[in-house]
Every structure is written in structure tokens, then in C-alpha cells.
Write an enzyme that holds these catalytic residues in place. Sequence first.
Site, PDB file in Angstrom:
ATOM      1  N   GLU A   1       0.825  -1.210   0.000  1.00  0.00           N
ATOM      2  CA  GLU A   1       0.000   0.000   0.000  1.00  0.00           C
ATOM      3  C   GLU A   1       0.863   1.265   0.000  1.00  0.00           C
ATOM      4  O   GLU A   1       0.881   2.026   0.976  1.00  0.00           O
ATOM      5  CB  GLU A   1      -0.959   0.011   1.189  1.00  0.00           C
ATOM      6  CG  GLU A   1      -2.030  -1.050   1.088  1.00  0.00           C
ATOM      7  CD  GLU A   1      -3.150  -0.878   2.105  1.00  0.00           C
ATOM      8  OE1 GLU A   1      -2.922  -0.198   3.116  1.00  0.00           O
ATOM      9  OE2 GLU A   1      -4.233  -1.420   1.873  1.00  0.00           O
TER      10      GLU A   1
ATOM     11  N   GLU B   1      -6.360  -7.745  -0.488  1.00  0.00           N
ATOM     12  CA  GLU B   1      -6.829  -7.691   0.906  1.00  0.00           C
ATOM     13  C   GLU B   1      -8.292  -7.291   0.951  1.00  0.00           C
ATOM     14  O   GLU B   1      -8.703  -6.355   0.255  1.00  0.00           O
ATOM     15  CB  GLU B   1      -6.078  -6.620   1.700  1.00  0.00           C
ATOM     16  CG  GLU B   1      -4.631  -6.877   1.976  1.00  0.00           C
ATOM     17  CD  GLU B   1      -4.033  -5.713   2.779  1.00  0.00           C
ATOM     18  OE1 GLU B   1      -4.777  -4.980   3.455  1.00  0.00           O
ATOM     19  OE2 GLU B   1      -2.816  -5.539   2.705  1.00  0.00           O
TER      20      GLU B   1
END
Length: 677
Positions: A156, A313
Amino acid sequence: MNHPLTDVTRTLGGIAYGGDYNPEQWPREVWREDVRLMREAGVNLVTVGVFSWSRIQPRPGTYDWSLLDEVLDLLHAHGIAVDLATATAAPPPWFTRQHPDARPVTASGTRLAHGSRQVFCPSSPAYAEAADALVTALAARYGDHPALVVWHVHNEWGNHNALCYCDTSADAFRSWLRERYKNLDALNDVWGTDFWSQRYGDWEEIDPPRDTTAFRNPGQELDYHRFCSDALLTRHRAETTILRRIAPRVPITTNVMGTLEKKVDGYAFAAECDLVSVDHYLPAADPDGHIDLALNADLARGMARGRPWLLMEHSTSAVNWQPVNVAKQPGEMRRNSLAHLARGADGLMFFQWRQSRVGAEKWHSAMLPHAGTEGRVWKEAKALGAELAALREVTGSRVHGDVAMLFDWHTWWALELQARPSDQTRYLDAVRDWYEALWTLNITCDLVPPDADLTGYRAVVAPSLYLLSDHDADNLSRYVDQGGHLAVGCFSGVVDEYDRVHLGGNPGALREVLGLVADEYLPLRTQDHALLEDGTRVRQWVERVETRGCTPVLRFADTTDGGPAHGGPAVTRHSFGRGTAWYTATRLPVTALREVLRTLCAQAGAHPVVDAPPGLEAVRRTGEEHAYLFLINHTLDTAHVSVTGVGVAGAEITDGRVVVPPGDVVVVREDLTIAPA
Ligand code: GLA
């Protein structure tokens, strides 16, 4: 189909299923139970190493591979493949101690402390050196490991540290600006520095847009967003270059955050990956979070240019970082997972495999909860694994959006700078309204950037596309001219790529194609509304529009209730070349917007996937011989849908109709080799 993700799913034998695996949080005995239970749940892929840096490199220059060696071998021995993270998302304490100046600094000048993750300035040379050395060592160690099927670059990018205002960032910003503008006059010109006496006489006078007395310069701030996203992209490229050099056989991804992350341009990162992966978490405050999910899945597909993508995710139940972390209801995780699958995901992964006992994320759900195999979540995770195995034939098939929705990070940055006509106008609100209108119609759309090739789309919609370069405006005009159907939302096409207003009457970049001029923007107070002639109440935003060839389709009521543009056009349509362009001069409520889009899509030949009752989500994936119709019931009522095909994974079809119980999902296989009756 030769695509890196297809190669991965072929290796895995079907849909990727698993999650982040953080074995360093647990004693070795637990690892054996982990792999046994992973098998039991049908897990075939785990992400390892996201937060392993301090274990891999306990001291500067000293690597210790014992943990990863053992874990990767153990996983491989149990037939579980690995998405190996480069571990650069969490520098260890020794790094910060050695390089205190590498910590990020906020706009107000506070240097952040160690003690969390992503504690580094994206432009720090010390961080770059340490990260590159780590990635080099990791690639050399594991590039040939048989468990490894994907590289997971960083984690991320920019989640916590994208905007750094330190002196190192200031220097890097200046270099970036020199590269972009070449000479200072050009920069002074586009930033409008003669306003408020900001004219720069030397590059060294330019700083990041730190906290200051009043409004910051918008051109400077917009460029700072670009620079910050680029600084991380430079780091991403550095890692991928090393991985490709040392271990070229392994495809590369990084988990992009879609609309969860304003600060980095997701398209730019996705474009640098061999396969696109994204993270998505339901916004708990949103009662219709499944629409946010669908939007982000369609954005993931847009980023993947229509190819399958990987959900890296999501959560089995509650997260731990929202104000109130609402747990998922029984069945909701399955519904969420299959909704991602329906929209083109070829893999469904979670954060994380085993719920932490300690640390900042112990109240975040996982596949294996604190309660262990007694927990409801575990049972559902295991059942989902079995169901995905039964659905493996859908891998590689594709979703084809009839409609393109233009979505752009640069507009997002620009629209929400300071000193706009209304701070109530939030980009994602507009995007969501338009997306929701299409979602309720079951018309599939791809979210794509404004410079995308639009030729294959039956219709194109552009919610509040405030920033539009001449180049991208030409893309839209050409699309309409050649016969396309375009719908543009209010406050679009207003400024160029430097946040300079397109002159000659708003919306300057789209005036011709829309056949109108917005004479004045008339935002409403929070408590106010305006009435349309059909009784619809609108809030937030009104424009006084003068027609210049367009036809008003709907007007503001011609009474005082009609608001500041009473009697004027609220929705318009314009024939341009061989096509048609619509405009909404207000923020229409979703129900009204849906009717506009229903008409436009019918005229454009963009049809609902199936005829289905409200709240029944329908999406189709198309393969070479079969298509797969996913029907997802978000309501409390049983739905009946007419279908042609056979049920997959247990779905039953009787007399050409399938029953979708409340909260359930069914998948229907349609035979493409049979011509429709
Ligand atoms: C992000 C991170 C994960 C984890 C989750 C929790 O997505 O990538 O490491 O922190 O949030 O939701």
C-alpha cells in the site's frame, strides 16, 4: 490467454485464495498448525514478509534468513504458494535511529516519531539505499524459490507517508519542478504567482505547500500531489527494476488502494505491475457498502485494462481502523467475496490469515479468529475456500463494461483544494452517486482515466470531472462526434491540468460538445434545496445554464422554490456530430440520476445484465465457451430471475428460473456455443 495472473492461477489450480501470513508474530509450533489449517480451508496463496524487515535484517548489514527460509519451505511442502513482499513498508527501529532525518515531516513541520509503519520520507536517499539493498538481497535469496509465484512490492504505497514536507522532500520537489517546467517563467505562469506577490526569482525559493497564513497556491499544491505520488512511484520502479533484473520469471504486483487512497494515483502504479492487485475494505458507516465494493472492483478492472485482477486484501469481518468497526453479518463475507469474483477478480485474499494476539491490529478480523476453529468466521472462511474450488472454471473469464465511467486522481486532488465554490462538493460523493445510479440499473461499467480509449464503449459518463486538459477534452468530444453517448455531471471541464480556468465561459473544456454555457455556479447552503419542475429536490449545487444548441430535458421549477436558477435548464441534451452529450447542471439525487442514465443507456444500447428486481446485483463474466452470470441478492426478499444455463456450485435452475434467497449468491453457466433463440 497468456497473462501473468492466468499463469499464477494455473499454477495454483484455480482461484487464488488466502491472505497475509505474518508468522513472525507466532512461535514456530503455531506455523505447523497454520499450514495444516490453510490446507483445510483451501488456501493456496499467502502473502509473506510484509512486515518482516526487522527480522530479516536485525542490524545494518546483517541478514538473517532463518525464519523466511523455514516458512517458505514449510508452505511449499504443503502446496501453498507465496506472494513474497519486499518488506520495505516498515523500516526497522535501527534504520530510524541511524537516519533520524529520514522520518517524514507534516505540513506544520512536525517530524514524526518511529513506532508505527511506513515511517520514512519517500524522497529520503538513506531509505532508498536501505530499501534497495534489502530488495536486492531478498530477490537473490528467494528469486528461485519454488513456492514463490508473485512479488509483492512494498505494501500500500503512500498509505501513511505519501505527503512529506521535510527539507529533503523540498529539494526533490524543486528537481521535479525543474524537470517539468524547464524554466521558472513557465512555472510562474501556470501557478499564477503574480497573484498575491508570489513570483519566484530562484528555484531555491520554492517550498512544499507547508502550512501558511491563508490559502496556499493551488497550482503549487496540485503539483505537490503529483510530485508526492511520483516520488513513491520512483521507489516502486526502483524495486521492480531490481526484481526484474534478479528474478525475471516472477511477475510483480503491488496492492493499490483504489478509492481508499486519495494521495497516490492508482492508475500509475497499476500500469507498472505485471498483474493488478487491490485492497478493499467496506466503509462501515455506509449502509450500502456493497456498492462501494462494486465501484472499487470496477476500478480494479479498469486499472487492469479489462483483464482479471487480484483482490489482495479485504476483511473477513470487522476492521480496527474505523470509528466504529462493524462486524460482517453471517454470509456477508461470502457475498463480498463473490461480488469481487463477479467483477473480474481471479483471487480473493484477506488481511490476515491468523488474527493477531498482540500489536495494533489484534482487533482486526482474520480468517482464523482468536476463537480458532470454533469461530463462525473460520467456518465461513473454510466454506468459502471449498466454494471457490468449485467455481475455479471462472478464472480467466472477463467482464465487459458497456459503459465507461471516467475517474481521475488529478481531478480528485484539484476539486478538493482550498477556496472552491463550495467545500461540500466532494469528488467521491459525485462518483458514488453516478456509480450507484448505474449499479441499481445493473449496467456494468469500467472506471477508466479520461485519456482512455473510449471507442468500444456504448456510453461514457463523467461525474464532476472538474480538471480536464485540452487533450482529454478532445478525447471526449471525439468520442461523441463519432457517435458516442456522453453524460457529464455538474462542475466538470472547468480547469486545465494546472487548475487554471478554461476561459470563454464554463465549462470551457466541454462547452462545445455540451452546447451550453454555465453562466454562474450557485452552490446552496447545507440547509437549502432547489426544486425541479418534476418535483425532485436537489441540494448542494446549482448552475445557471444558457443553452447554446442543447435542449433542456428537465428544468428547475419556475417558482421561488426552483432556487437560484429557477426556470433554467437542470438537465440538457445536445446532438454533436453523430453522437449525443448530456449535462446535469445540479447534483441530482441518485433516483433522478438513474432515470437520466436509464434513458441515455437505452438510447446508447447499454443494457442491464438481466431483468432483475431492485437490490439483486447481476454481473456477467465471459470466457471462451461459457459466460458466468453472478446473481447477488442484497435484500431480505427471495428473488426469481429468468436465466438460460445451468447452475454452478450447487445452484438449481427450474423451468428457466433461478431462485436467489435473501443474502445469497448464485452463479449460472451460460453456453456461448449455443445461438440464442
Ligand atoms: C491495510 C494494510 C494491512 C492491514 C490492513 C488492515 O490494508 O495493507 O497491512 O493493516 O490495512 O485493514
